[in-house]
Design a protein around this motif. Sequence first.
Motif, PDB file in Angstrom:
ATOM      1  N   GLU A 309       1.113  -1.357  -0.132  1.00  0.00           N
ATOM      2  CA  GLU A 309      -0.241   0.273  -0.258  1.00  0.00           C
ATOM      3  C   GLU A 309       1.455   0.888   0.189  1.00  0.00           C
ATOM      4  N   THR A 310       2.283   1.552   0.786  1.00  0.00           N
ATOM      5  CA  THR A 310       3.107   2.400   0.942  1.00  0.00           C
ATOM      6  C   THR A 310       3.037   2.290  -0.800  1.00  0.00           C
ATOM      7  N   ARG A 312       1.644   0.882  -3.190  1.00  0.00           N
ATOM      8  CA  ARG A 312       0.607   2.234  -4.220  1.00  0.00           C
ATOM      9  C   ARG A 312       0.570   3.970  -4.237  1.00  0.00           C
ATOM     10  N   ASP A 313       0.600   3.800  -2.271  1.00  0.00           N
ATOM     11  CA  ASP A 313       0.041   5.651  -2.526  1.00  0.00           C
ATOM     12  C   ASP A 313       1.352   6.898  -3.104  1.00  0.00           C
ATOM     13  N   SER A 316       0.974   7.430  -7.102  1.00  0.00           N
ATOM     14  CA  SER A 316      -0.092   8.292  -6.874  1.00  0.00           C
ATOM     15  C   SER A 316      -0.420   9.410  -7.156  1.00  0.00           C
TER      16      SER A 316
END
Length: 344
Positions: A309-310, A312-313, A316
């Motif tokens: 998730e890190t 991907r964030d 983004s």
Amino acid sequence: MDRLKLLGAPGSPYTRKMLAVLRYRQIPYEMIWGGHQNPPPGLPQPKVKLLPTFYFPADGGGVEAMIDSTPIIRRLEQDYSGRSVIPSDPALAFLDALIEDYADEWLTKAMFHYRWARKVDCDNAGPLLVYWSMPTIPADQAKAAADAFTKRQVDRLYVVGSNETTAETIEDSYKRFVGILDGLISQEGYVMGSRPSAADFAIYGQLTQLGIIEPTSAAVTNEISQRVRAWIDRMEDLSGLEPEDSDWLDPGESGTRLKPLLAEIGRVYAPFLIANAKAAMEGADEVSGEIDGRPWVQPTFPYQAKCFETLRDAHSALPADARKTVDAALSGTGCDAIFGAIGT
């Protein structure tokens, strides 16, 4: 605190990673060799007892304990100026973070596997880990402690994904990686150009064990690349290197220069991250899938779902131009799958 204190152990790749960062960045420090079984008096305990533990000045006075090498590097970047280990260009910084994550979370599977999967390596590591922590312990007590510790670690091999099903995938990946690193070093000395980055230090930390301590993987490393074996020794202390901003890799060349390494990450680490994240989302206890054409099975790892998730964030959050550069570099490597849809 005139000097930054940290608690760590020679057998901890993350301790070695951060020691090398401190030396390169010329940050004054005090190294406390040990572990949380005998914590340093007068210093706070972290919520999760991992090594290394850093002791930073806290707001309002006092001291706070901090673990996890990646956020510690970012904290050091804020607290100390100059000699940065994070590229100034946002696209390069992102690619560096991806490679650092691969080293911290995938290469450590190889480190743990090579340390505990074979008797010859167990017999080497067990006593070392005891004597590193307690150099004055009598030999008979050291043997008993080493035997007990070795059994616990061998029993935990499954946690990091080392088992009969995954062993060949882990070892083949490590061998390919050493050859890829050889090619990168041969060009400018480091992964992201002619100055070291966080990715270099993360790789170095794992190689302090894989390339030197564990007999089996040390022999593999030296056989494939004596250049890499020599690089490990140089990375230990780069305090005399004088870096320039121009030493970073040209972002426009990142796709070509880093393609072999990104392709390896996409070949093994990306499919693991995706499968592990899906298992975590579904509340499954086990990751089951295929990596590099072979079955892969291991317990679900919540921390590596957080890493997913890190990344991907961070992707983004990239400025449009930087994201375009990153996406071009990742295209066709398999890493781009990390940033696609999941859970659909």
